[in-house]
Design a protein around this motif. Structure first.
Motif, mmCIF file in Angstrom:
data_model
loop_
_atom_site.group_PDB
_atom_site.id
_atom_site.type_symbol
_atom_site.label_atom_id
_atom_site.label_comp_id
_atom_site.label_asym_id
_atom_site.label_seq_id
_atom_site.Cartn_x
_atom_site.Cartn_y
_atom_site.Cartn_z
ATOM 1 N N ILE A 2 0.971 -1.303 -0.091
ATOM 2 C CA ILE A 2 0.002 0.000 0.067
ATOM 3 C C ILE A 2 0.940 1.173 -0.136
ATOM 4 O O ILE A 2 1.856 1.290 0.631
ATOM 5 C CB ILE A 2 -0.921 -0.110 1.229
ATOM 6 C CG1 ILE A 2 -1.897 -1.253 1.234
ATOM 7 C CG2 ILE A 2 -1.645 1.481 1.313
ATOM 8 C CD1 ILE A 2 -3.001 -1.106 2.251
ATOM 9 N N ARG A 3 0.605 2.149 -1.007
ATOM 10 C CA ARG A 3 1.395 3.250 -1.007
ATOM 11 C C ARG A 3 0.389 4.629 -0.965
ATOM 12 O O ARG A 3 -0.833 4.397 -1.341
ATOM 13 C CB ARG A 3 2.084 3.492 -2.421
ATOM 14 C CG ARG A 3 3.073 2.549 -2.819
ATOM 15 C CD ARG A 3 4.164 2.844 -2.669
ATOM 16 N NE ARG A 3 5.204 2.093 -2.806
ATOM 17 C CZ ARG A 3 6.227 1.412 -2.427
ATOM 18 N NH1 ARG A 3 6.468 2.283 -0.856
ATOM 19 N NH2 ARG A 3 7.276 0.771 -2.700
ATOM 20 N N GLY A 4 0.791 5.648 -0.197
ATOM 21 C CA GLY A 4 0.077 6.860 0.057
ATOM 22 C C GLY A 4 0.087 7.694 -1.410
ATOM 23 O O GLY A 4 1.268 7.928 -1.950
ATOM 24 N N VAL A 41 -7.876 0.532 -4.290
ATOM 25 C CA VAL A 41 -8.012 1.564 -3.008
ATOM 26 C C VAL A 41 -8.292 1.177 -1.776
ATOM 27 O O VAL A 41 -9.472 0.552 -1.715
ATOM 28 C CB VAL A 41 -8.626 2.788 -3.724
ATOM 29 C CG1 VAL A 41 -8.461 4.043 -2.721
ATOM 30 C CG2 VAL A 41 -8.198 3.292 -4.963
ATOM 31 N N ALA A 42 -7.560 1.182 -0.644
ATOM 32 C CA ALA A 42 -8.182 0.735 0.401
ATOM 33 C C ALA A 42 -8.885 1.879 1.226
ATOM 34 O O ALA A 42 -9.946 1.451 1.773
ATOM 35 C CB ALA A 42 -6.922 0.578 1.309
ATOM 36 N N SER A 43 -8.792 3.311 1.057
ATOM 37 C CA SER A 43 -9.289 4.258 1.461
ATOM 38 C C SER A 43 -8.797 5.655 0.938
ATOM 39 O O SER A 43 -7.434 5.549 0.519
ATOM 40 C CB SER A 43 -9.121 4.105 3.302
ATOM 41 O OG SER A 43 -7.881 4.325 3.476
ATOM 42 N N ASN A 95 -3.131 -0.012 -3.160
ATOM 43 C CA ASN A 95 -2.417 -1.212 -3.450
ATOM 44 C C ASN A 95 -1.701 -1.128 -4.672
ATOM 45 O O ASN A 95 -2.248 -1.058 -5.895
ATOM 46 C CB ASN A 95 -3.325 -2.540 -3.381
ATOM 47 C CG ASN A 95 -3.645 -2.810 -1.847
ATOM 48 O OD1 ASN A 95 -3.034 -2.883 -1.258
ATOM 49 N ND2 ASN A 95 -4.962 -2.791 -1.619
ATOM 50 N N THR A 96 -0.546 -1.151 -4.739
ATOM 51 C CA THR A 96 0.341 -1.078 -5.871
ATOM 52 C C THR A 96 1.764 -1.526 -6.111
ATOM 53 O O THR A 96 2.178 -1.702 -4.765
ATOM 54 C CB THR A 96 0.421 0.536 -6.386
ATOM 55 O OG1 THR A 96 1.098 0.833 -7.526
ATOM 56 C CG2 THR A 96 1.102 1.346 -5.486
ATOM 57 N N ASN A 97 2.057 -1.966 -7.089
ATOM 58 C CA ASN A 97 3.540 -2.491 -7.337
ATOM 59 C C ASN A 97 4.646 -1.270 -7.773
ATOM 60 O O ASN A 97 5.654 -1.481 -7.756
ATOM 61 C CB ASN A 97 3.632 -3.545 -8.382
ATOM 62 C CG ASN A 97 2.836 -4.839 -7.901
ATOM 63 O OD1 ASN A 97 2.810 -5.079 -6.730
ATOM 64 N ND2 ASN A 97 2.147 -5.425 -8.852
ATOM 65 N N ALA A 98 4.090 -0.110 -7.808
ATOM 66 C CA ALA A 98 4.860 1.145 -8.163
ATOM 67 C C ALA A 98 6.014 1.286 -7.005
ATOM 68 O O ALA A 98 5.661 1.405 -6.040
ATOM 69 C CB ALA A 98 4.046 2.361 -8.427
ATOM 70 N N ALA A 99 7.121 1.787 -7.300
ATOM 71 C CA ALA A 99 7.985 2.044 -6.367
ATOM 72 C C ALA A 99 7.855 3.365 -5.815
ATOM 73 O O ALA A 99 7.094 4.156 -6.392
ATOM 74 C CB ALA A 99 9.529 2.247 -7.045
#
Length: 124
Positions: A2-4, A41-43, A95-99
């Protein structure tokens, strides 16, 4: 992972039409630039400065097809002296695989002053 994903914009009037339109533009760019699907998207947290209270900015996300069930919460930004006025901020948990350095944060309509180092583009 999870990324912001962050973003912000400002408005020139405390009216529902202006708030929703500016927030929809912010959400649209954040979604497009990061290729975000609603199911990932979690939130989403949305904050406003004290001078914005005519509408919930989260209403803008509901106008985008497919985003009906994404949890969104609006809140008040801390009233820090000399901070940017008429400002709407977004924090999307995706939720992403992006750095981390490839996440695109979006700042519009004068909100670029909040994070000029990010400049609406991925780090190179």
């Amino acid at each position: 992972m999870i990324r912001g994903m962050r973003g912000a914009t400002t408005v020139n009037a405390n009216s529902e039409e202006v708030i929703v339109k500016a927030t929809e533009e912010l959400f649209t760019q954040l979604i497009e630039m990061n290729q975000i699907e609603p199911d990932s998207v979690a939130s989403v947290f949305v904050s406003t400065t004290e001078d914005i209270n005519a509408a919930f900015p989260a209403k803008a996300l509901r106008k985008i097809p497919g985003w009906t069930y994404v949890p969104v919460m609006c809140m008040r930004e801390m009233p820090v002296p000399n901070s940017l006025k008429m400002c709407i901020r977004v924090m999307m948990h995706v939720n992403t695989n992006a750095a981390q350095e490839n996440v695109v944060h979006v700042y519009l309509n004068g909100a670029e002053v909040l994070r000029p180092d990010l400049n609406n583009s991925p780090a190179i």
